[in-house]
Design a protein around this motif. Structure first.
Motif, PDB file in Angstrom:
ATOM      1  N   MET A  47      69.230  27.113  85.451  1.00 41.48           N
ATOM      2  CA  MET A  47      69.993  25.959  85.906  1.00 41.48           C
ATOM      3  C   MET A  47      69.120  24.811  86.382  1.00 41.48           C
ATOM      4  O   MET A  47      69.626  23.722  86.654  1.00 41.48           O
ATOM      5  CB  MET A  47      70.940  26.385  87.045  1.00 41.48           C
ATOM      6  N   ASP A  48      67.819  25.045  86.485  1.00 45.05           N
ATOM      7  CA  ASP A  48      66.901  23.968  86.866  1.00 45.05           C
ATOM      8  C   ASP A  48      66.384  23.194  85.666  1.00 45.05           C
ATOM      9  O   ASP A  48      65.539  22.303  85.820  1.00 45.05           O
ATOM     10  CB  ASP A  48      65.712  24.547  87.644  1.00 45.05           C
ATOM     11  N   GLY A  49      66.832  23.552  84.481  1.00 45.57           N
ATOM     12  CA  GLY A  49      66.398  22.845  83.285  1.00 45.57           C
ATOM     13  C   GLY A  49      65.102  23.365  82.690  1.00 45.57           C
ATOM     14  O   GLY A  49      64.480  22.667  81.879  1.00 45.57           O
ATOM     15  N   VAL A  50      64.686  24.565  83.063  1.00 47.96           N
ATOM     16  CA  VAL A  50      63.443  25.154  82.550  1.00 47.96           C
ATOM     17  C   VAL A  50      63.793  26.140  81.438  1.00 47.96           C
ATOM     18  O   VAL A  50      64.609  27.048  81.638  1.00 47.96           O
ATOM     19  CB  VAL A  50      62.652  25.858  83.665  1.00 47.96           C
ATOM     20  N   ILE A  51      63.172  25.964  80.278  1.00 52.96           N
ATOM     21  CA  ILE A  51      63.358  26.880  79.150  1.00 52.96           C
ATOM     22  C   ILE A  51      62.238  27.914  79.180  1.00 52.96           C
ATOM     23  O   ILE A  51      61.053  27.564  79.170  1.00 52.96           O
ATOM     24  CB  ILE A  51      63.362  26.120  77.812  1.00 52.96           C
ATOM     25  N   HIS A  52      62.609  29.183  79.222  1.00 49.98           N
ATOM     26  CA  HIS A  52      61.645  30.281  79.269  1.00 49.98           C
ATOM     27  C   HIS A  52      61.540  30.916  77.876  1.00 49.98           C
ATOM     28  O   HIS A  52      62.559  31.260  77.264  1.00 49.98           O
ATOM     29  CB  HIS A  52      62.079  31.337  80.285  1.00 49.98           C
ATOM     30  N   VAL A  53      60.303  31.074  77.420  1.00 46.15           N
ATOM     31  CA  VAL A  53      60.033  31.695  76.121  1.00 46.15           C
ATOM     32  C   VAL A  53      59.113  32.890  76.371  1.00 46.15           C
ATOM     33  O   VAL A  53      57.962  32.716  76.794  1.00 46.15           O
ATOM     34  CB  VAL A  53      59.377  30.701  75.142  1.00 46.15           C
ATOM     35  N   GLU A  54      59.618  34.086  76.128  1.00 52.56           N
ATOM     36  CA  GLU A  54      58.838  35.313  76.292  1.00 52.56           C
ATOM     37  C   GLU A  54      58.591  35.919  74.914  1.00 52.56           C
ATOM     38  O   GLU A  54      59.541  36.178  74.169  1.00 52.56           O
ATOM     39  CB  GLU A  54      59.569  36.306  77.191  1.00 52.56           C
ATOM     40  N   VAL A  55      57.318  36.131  74.606  1.00 51.86           N
ATOM     41  CA  VAL A  55      56.916  36.598  73.277  1.00 51.86           C
ATOM     42  C   VAL A  55      56.148  37.907  73.422  1.00 51.86           C
ATOM     43  O   VAL A  55      55.235  38.010  74.252  1.00 51.86           O
ATOM     44  CB  VAL A  55      56.048  35.540  72.560  1.00 51.86           C
ATOM     45  N   LYS A  56      56.502  38.890  72.627  1.00 51.56           N
ATOM     46  CA  LYS A  56      55.775  40.162  72.570  1.00 51.56           C
ATOM     47  C   LYS A  56      55.061  40.250  71.226  1.00 51.56           C
ATOM     48  O   LYS A  56      55.693  40.205  70.171  1.00 51.56           O
ATOM     49  CB  LYS A  56      56.741  41.341  72.735  1.00 51.56           C
ATOM     50  N   GLN A  57      53.738  40.355  71.275  1.00 47.72           N
ATOM     51  CA  GLN A  57      52.945  40.413  70.047  1.00 47.72           C
ATOM     52  C   GLN A  57      52.950  41.821  69.453  1.00 47.72           C
ATOM     53  O   GLN A  57      53.158  42.809  70.159  1.00 47.72           O
ATOM     54  CB  GLN A  57      51.498  39.997  70.329  1.00 47.72           C
ATOM     55  N   ARG A  58      52.688  41.885  68.174  1.00 48.43           N
ATOM     56  CA  ARG A  58      52.504  43.184  67.530  1.00 48.43           C
ATOM     57  C   ARG A  58      51.147  43.755  67.925  1.00 48.43           C
ATOM     58  O   ARG A  58      50.163  43.026  68.029  1.00 48.43           O
ATOM     59  CB  ARG A  58      52.598  43.039  66.010  1.00 48.43           C
ATOM     60  N   GLN A  59      51.102  45.069  68.122  1.00 45.05           N
ATOM     61  CA  GLN A  59      49.883  45.747  68.546  1.00 45.05           C
ATOM     62  C   GLN A  59      49.314  46.551  67.381  1.00 45.05           C
ATOM     63  O   GLN A  59      49.808  47.636  67.070  1.00 45.05           O
ATOM     64  CB  GLN A  59      50.179  46.669  69.736  1.00 45.05           C
ATOM     65  N   PRO A  60      48.278  46.056  66.709  1.00 52.10           N
ATOM     66  CA  PRO A  60      47.699  46.828  65.600  1.00 52.10           C
ATOM     67  C   PRO A  60      46.880  48.004  66.120  1.00 52.10           C
ATOM     68  O   PRO A  60      46.225  47.919  67.162  1.00 52.10           O
ATOM     69  CB  PRO A  60      46.815  45.800  64.888  1.00 52.10           C
ATOM     70  N   ILE A  61      46.916  49.105  65.381  1.00 55.01           N
ATOM     71  CA  ILE A  61      46.117  50.285  65.734  1.00 55.01           C
ATOM     72  C   ILE A  61      45.190  50.700  64.593  1.00 55.01           C
ATOM     73  O   ILE A  61      44.310  51.542  64.792  1.00 55.01           O
ATOM     74  CB  ILE A  61      47.012  51.471  66.121  1.00 55.01           C
ATOM     75  N   LEU A  62      45.363  50.111  63.413  1.00 56.26           N
ATOM     76  CA  LEU A  62      44.548  50.496  62.261  1.00 56.26           C
ATOM     77  C   LEU A  62      44.406  49.304  61.326  1.00 56.26           C
ATOM     78  O   LEU A  62      45.383  48.592  61.069  1.00 56.26           O
ATOM     79  CB  LEU A  62      45.190  51.671  61.511  1.00 56.26           C
TER      80      LEU A  62
END
Length: 362
Positions: free
Chosen positions: A101-116
């Motif tokens: 409600m304060d006019g702030v846009i939140h963007v949460e990003v989860k990256q892919r985790q490579p293992i090989l």
């Protein structure tokens, strides 16, 4: 006779109606405020140690999707469309976009985790992430993960996709098992697929190849390898065996490495003369000569005369010449020369006395 009224049920219905009306009023209030609230800021959160995607790329996706956001009303910003654009990126596993409600846009990003990281037989290079999905290699970041190469036929189409062949699934299963164990994560540095389509483990310590075969009964095979490391390696040494075969669940088969019998002739080492020791007398003589010259310069004034109070440096003693013995039996008397009275040294002139007195006064 009238039935008694169930006041308990009436009270429950009334409470539900009040709650529902309150929610409706609150939603209308939020919706009304949403028409007036403008975007004041954008906060982007990218957790994790990998840097496949940067904040600049997120900003570019936001501008490409909705244009300039700051200063616009929240009502005219499609947050669902932004989430859809975020999830289309091959390095983003999950994205959440919301506004307060304060006019702030939140963007949460989860990256892919490579293992090989896989390099197939065709030369294609791609990652396999923790969810078992293929993902492309980033030109901006290289993940420090296990590498697999050799006779791998798993194709990569350039976008996020599932694994197709059983061999690729076995490679993913093996890499995930090694990643979870701290010992094997430190010991195993590469996976190789040989001509028989068997997986081989390349260790960091030791020159042997560990033939794993497939990922079936992987826990039992790695437990057998750990027991072999603890019991056999301390006795025979790390370079005794060329291969360690653990593809059988009930045994460990090893092949010894053959010692190299070819003798290599070593060329004799040339003797180098010590030039410093050979030139030491010459250098010492030059140094002594330079010191003597500096002392002599300190005892002379600007006009080249001896300074008052300075003692002249004595000349080095000359070698005495041996006199020949007289042939006669009696030695000739030695006549001592006396100084004439008129040959006495003249006194110094007045000018020289004045100069001497002046130097003393100074």
């Amino acid at each position: 006779m009238l039935k008694r009224i169930n006041w308990k049920s009436v009270f429950k219905c009334f409470a539900w109606m009040v709650c529902l009306s309150g929610v409706v009023v609150l939603m209308s209030f939020v919706d009304r405020k949403k028409h007036t609230v403008t975007c004041t800021n954008i906060k982007i959160l990218i957790p994790g140690a990998d840097n496949f995607i940067e904040r600049e790329e997120i900003d570019a996706i936001l501008k490409q999707s909705q244009g300039q956001l700051i200063g616009r009303q929240l009502e005219g910003i499609n947050l669902q469309e932004i989430e859809k654009k975020m999830k289309a990126n091959p390095y983003i596993a999950m994205a959440t976009v919301y506004a307060d409600m304060d006019g702030v846009i939140h963007v949460e990003v989860k990256q892919r985790q490579p293992i090989l990281r896989v390099i197939n037989s065709g030369g294609q290079d791609y990652y396999i992430d923790s969810d078992g999905l293929k993902m492309p290699v980033s030109p901006n970041f290289t993940a420090n993960v296990l590498a697999a190469n050799g006779n791998i036929l798993e194709h990569f189409g350039g976008k996020v996709d599932t694994l197709i062949t059983k061999l690729a699934v076995d490679l993913y299963t093996t890499a995930a098992f090694i990643k979870k164990d701290t010992l094997w994560d430190a010991q195993i540095e590469q996976l190789y697929v040989n001509e028989k389509k068997e997986i081989e483990l390349i260790p960091r310590v030791g020159n042997q190849r560990i033939i794993l075969g497939s990922a079936d009964s992987l826990d039992v095979k790695m437990r057998n390898l750990l027991a072999f490391y603890k019991q056999a390696m301390p006795k025979v040494g790390w370079d005794t065996y060329k291969t360690i075969n653990i593809k059988y669940t009930n045994q460990v088969v090893c092949e010894k490495s053959k010692a190299d019998s070819v003798k290599v002739k070593v060329a004799p080492r040339p003797v180098v003369k010590d030039t410093v020791a050979a030139n030491k007398p010459v250098i010492d003589a030059l140094v002594r000569q330079q010191i003597a010259q500096e002392i002599k310069n300190d005892q002379l004034d600007d006009e080249g005369r001896l300074k008052v109070g300075a003692k002249p440096r004595p000349d080095p003693p000359k070698a005495e010449k041996k006199q020949a013995k007289p042939t006669s039996a009696a030695n000739k008397p030695v006549v001592s020369s006396t100084t004439k009275p008129g040959a006495a040294q003249k006194p110094a002139s007045a000018k020289e006395k004045v100069k001497t007195d002046t130097r003393k006064n100074k």
